[in-house]
Write a protein that holds these residues in place. Structure first.
Motif, PDB file in Angstrom:
ATOM      1  N   GLN A 270      39.175  32.819  45.929  1.00 33.92           N
ATOM      2  CA  GLN A 270      38.155  33.070  45.030  1.00 33.92           C
ATOM      3  C   GLN A 270      36.686  32.863  45.652  1.00 33.92           C
ATOM      4  O   GLN A 270      36.100  33.770  45.231  1.00 33.92           O
ATOM      5  N   GLN A 274      33.847  35.801  45.851  1.00 41.58           N
ATOM      6  CA  GLN A 274      32.374  35.856  45.444  1.00 41.58           C
ATOM      7  C   GLN A 274      31.513  36.322  46.718  1.00 41.58           C
ATOM      8  O   GLN A 274      30.397  36.745  46.641  1.00 41.58           O
ATOM      9  N   ASP A 391      42.702  30.538  34.234  1.00 46.54           N
ATOM     10  CA  ASP A 391      43.313  30.142  35.655  1.00 46.54           C
ATOM     11  C   ASP A 391      43.216  28.513  35.787  1.00 46.54           C
ATOM     12  O   ASP A 391      44.003  28.125  36.481  1.00 46.54           O
ATOM     13  N   ASN A 403      48.745  30.858  40.438  1.00 46.74           N
ATOM     14  CA  ASN A 403      47.452  31.069  40.484  1.00 46.74           C
ATOM     15  C   ASN A 403      46.961  31.392  41.843  1.00 46.74           C
ATOM     16  O   ASN A 403      45.867  32.441  41.981  1.00 46.74           O
ATOM     17  N   ASN A 407      44.895  35.105  42.641  1.00 52.82           N
ATOM     18  CA  ASN A 407      43.585  35.188  43.460  1.00 52.82           C
ATOM     19  C   ASN A 407      43.752  36.148  44.509  1.00 52.82           C
ATOM     20  O   ASN A 407      42.849  36.614  45.133  1.00 52.82           O
ATOM     21  N   ARG A 441      41.225  38.857  38.074  1.00 48.18           N
ATOM     22  CA  ARG A 441      41.636  37.282  38.287  1.00 48.18           C
ATOM     23  C   ARG A 441      41.737  36.569  36.981  1.00 48.18           C
ATOM     24  O   ARG A 441      42.415  35.602  36.672  1.00 48.18           O
ATOM     25  N   LYS A 442      40.958  37.136  35.948  1.00 50.18           N
ATOM     26  CA  LYS A 442      40.894  36.631  34.719  1.00 50.18           C
ATOM     27  C   LYS A 442      42.059  36.975  33.797  1.00 50.18           C
ATOM     28  O   LYS A 442      42.354  36.291  32.741  1.00 50.18           O
TER      29      LYS A 442
END
Length: 530
Positions: A270, A274, A391, A403, A407, A441-442
Motif C-alpha cells: 500500500q 502511495q 479493506d 488483503n 494490495n 485495491r478498493k
C-alpha cells in the motif's frame, strides 16, 4: 441505519467511534495543514531538483519503516482489542513483548542496511545525490517504527489523544519548524535531518504513553484459563487458510505473526502504491516532474488524513464486534463510517478538481502544469472514499492473506501503469497509475465480502451523503467558476456558499446519517475516545 434505537447504536459503538473519529479528525485537519505547509516550505525554500531528491529519499525511508514494522501496529490493535472484548486483557504485556521485540530488532537492521546501501538505493531511484539524505534518514528509522507501534497499542484501548498530539500535530509541527530554519539558513544539507529529527522525541513520548495506557487497562488475571468464544461462521472467525488467535488469553507468537506479517506485506504494498509514483516519475521523467507529482498529491492527502482519522477510531471497535460474532453491528458500523467518510472527504476533493490550476500555483509557478495530475488524483480519492473501508473490514475478520493479495495486485497495476504512462505523460501519467491502483485495491475487498450478507457500504446513508456533497461542493463550485472565473475570489465564494448549504443539510440529516451521536456520550465511558 435509520430508525435504530440509541441503545442499539450504543451497543454497536457508533457513538464512541464517531467521537473518536471527531477527535482524530481535528488532529488530522491540523496535521494536514502542517504537512501541506511542510511541502510548501520545501518547494518554496529549495529548488525543484533539491525538493525532488528529498521527496524520493523520504519515500524510501517510509517504505523502509513499513518493512521494519512487520505489521505490528495492525497486529496490536487486532489482538489487544479482541482481548479487551473477551475479558482477557491481563495478558496484554505478553502480546506487547511478542510484537515489539522483533519490530525493534528489524528496524535496527533496516536502518543499517539503508545506510550501507545508500549509494545503490540512490542509483535505483535515479537520484545519486540522494545517498547523503538516505544515510541521515537511516538514523531515525527505528524511532519511526517505535512511534507507530506504540501509538497503535494505545488505539486498541480507544485512546486517540496520544496519536493526535504526537503523530498528527507534534511531529509535523517540529518538521515544519526545522525545515523553515534550514530554508532560512540556505542549508540544503540539513534538510533530511530537519524532516526526520522529530521522530526521536515522538518515539520517546509514544513509548511512555503506551506504558501508561496499558497499565491503566490491565485487569487482574482470572483464577483459571479463560476461553475466548467466537460464534461459528462469524466474520470474526478466521477463514480457511487464515490465522486463528487460538482459545483463551494465550496469543502465541505464531498466531500473532501469522496475522501481522501478511498485514505488514500488504502495508508495504500500500505504501508502495502511495510512493511508487514519486520514485518512478523521478527515474523516468526527472526530479522536477517528481516534485510536481508530489505537490499534486498533497491536497488529496488532506482527505487521506481524514480517512485515517476515522479508520483509527473504527478499527478497534470492528475487532471487538467481530470477536463477539456481531455481524450486524459490524455491518452497521461499516455503512455509517462510509457515509461519514464521504461527508469528510468529498468536500475537499470536488472543489479541488474545479480549481486545480489555482491550487497548484500555491507551490510556485513551476508547478501550475500539474493541475491535470491533481484532477486525476482527486477522482481516485472520490472513488476510494465512496467504497469505504472494505479493506479494513476484511483485515479485522482475520483475512490478512486475502488483503495482502489485493494490495499486491494493486501495486502490480500501479507499477505497470507507471512504466506505460510516466515516460510520455510525466506527473499526469503517475496520477493515472495511482488511480488505477486505488480502483483495484478498493473494489476487490467488496467482492470478497459479498459472501457475508449485509457487509457492504451501500444504503440510504450512502446516497444521502454523496448527493449532498455533489450538490454543495460539486455543482456550486462549478457554477461559481463559470460565473466568476477560477480565481481566489471565486473559490472563496464557492466554499462559503457550499459550506453554509452543506452544514444546514447535515443538520437536517443528522438522524439518518447518525451524526447526532457526536453530541451524546451514550453508554461509552467518559474519555473512551481520548
Amino acid at each position: 441505519m435509520a430508525g435504530v434505537s440509541t441503545a442499539a447504536r450504543d451497543r454497536t459503538g457508533l457513538g464512541r467511534v464517531a467521537r473518536g473519529g471527531a477527535l482524530n479528525m481535528a488532529g488530522a485537519a491540523g496535521g494536514a495543514l502542517l504537512n501541506l505547509g511542510l511541502v510548501v516550505a520545501i518547494t518554496r525554500g529549495f529548488s525543484p531538483d533539491t525538493a525532488g531528491v528529498l521527496f524520493a529519499a523520504t519515500s524510501v525511508f517510509l517504505i523502509g519503516s513499513a518493512v521494519a514494522g512487520l505489521g505490528t501496529p495492525s497486529g496490536l490493535v487486532y489482538f489487544l482489542s479482541r482481548m479487551q472484548a473477551r475479558g482477557t486483557g491481563h495478558a496484554a504485556a505478553r502480546v506487547l513483548r511478542t510484537a515489539l521485540g522483533p519490530a525493534v530488532a528489524a528496524s535496527l537492521g533496516a536502518a543499517a542496511a539503508m545506510a550501507v546501501l545508500a549509494d545503490d538505493l540512490a542509483g535505483l531511484i535515479g537520484e545519486p545525490d540522494a545517498a547523503t539524505y538516505l544515510r541521515l534518514l537511516a538514523v531515525f528509522l527505528p524511532f519511526a517504527v517505535v512511534t507507530e507501534a506504540a501509538l497503535a497499542a494505545t488505539r486498541a484501548y480507544h485512546v486517540m489523544r496520544a496519536g493526535v498530539l504526537l503523530d498528527k500535530l507534534g511531529r509535523p509541527l517540529g518538521q515544519l519548524a526545522l525545515v523553515c530554519t534550514a530554508a532560512a539558513t540556505g542549508s540544503a544539507g540539513l534538510l533530511a535531518v530537519a524532516w526526520a529529527g522529530p521522530y526521536l522525541p515522538a518515539a520517546v513520548l509514544a513509548w511512555w504513553w503506551m506504558r501508561r495506557v496499558v497499565g491503566a487497562h490491565r485487569p487482574e488475571a482470572p483464577p483459571g484459563p479463560a476461553v475466548l468464544p467466537v460464534s461459528p461462521g462469524s466474520p470474526g472467525t478466521a477463514g480457511a487458510g487464515e490465522p486463528s488467535d487460538g482459545a483463551g488469553e494465550q496469543v502465541s507468537p505464531r498466531a500473532f505473526w501469522a496475522f501481522s506479517l501478511p498485514r505488514s506485506a500488504a502495508g508495504i504494498a500500500q505504501l508502495g502504491i502511495q510512493r511508487a509514483g514519486v520514485v518512478f516519475t523521478a527515474a523516468l521523467a526527472g526530479a522536477a516532474e517528481a516534485a510536481v507529482f508530489t505537490a499534486a498529491s498533497r491536497f488529496p492527502v488532506v482527505g487521506q488524513f481524514a480517512a485515517q482519522a476515522l479508520q483509527f477510531a473504527a478499527e478497534p471497535r470492528l475487532a471487538e464486534l467481530l470477536a463477539a460474532g456481531d455481524r450486524r453491528g459490524a455491518s452497521t458500523l461499516f455503512r455509517a463510517s462510509t457515509a461519514w467518510l464521504i461527508c469528510l472527504t468529498w468536500p475537499l476533493f470536488l472543489p479541488a478538481m474545479v480549481y486545480a490550476p489555482l491550487l497548484m500555483e500555491l507551490f510556485g509557478p513551476d508547478y501550475a502544469a500539474g493541475s491535470r495530475a491533481l484532477v486525476v488524483v482527486c477522482l481516485a480519492q472520490l472513488l476510494a472514499s465512496g467504497l469505504g473501508m472494505g479493506d479494513l473490514v476484511l483485515t479485522m475478520t482475520g483475512r490478512t492473506r486475502s488483503n495482502l493479495v489485493n494490495n499486491l495486485l494493486a501495486l502490480a497495476a500501479d507499477v505497470a501503469l507507471c512504466l506505460l504512462l510516466v515516460p510520455a505523460a510525466g506527473a499526469s501519467g503517475a496520477a493515472a497509475a495511482w488511480a488505477g491502483a486505488i480502483a483495484v485495491r478498493k473494489s476487490l475487498p467488496l467482492v470478497q465480502l459479498v459472501r457475508s450478507p449485509g457487509i457492504h457500504p451501500f444504503d440510504r446513508r450512502w446516497a444521502l451523503a454523496t448527493g449532498s456533497c455533489l450538490v454543495w461542493f460539486g455543482a456550486v463550485p462549478a457554477l461559481s467558476a463559470a460565473a466568476l472565473g477560477t480565481g481566489p475570489g471565486s473559490l472563496a465564494a464557492a466554499l462559503a456558499a457550499g459550506s453554509a448549504g452543506f452544514a444546514a443539510t447535515l443538520w437536517l440529516l443528522r438522524g439518518p446519517l447518525e451524526l447526532d451521536l457526536l453530541l451524546r456520550r451514550g453508554g461509552a465511558p467518559v474519555g473512551a475516545a481520548g
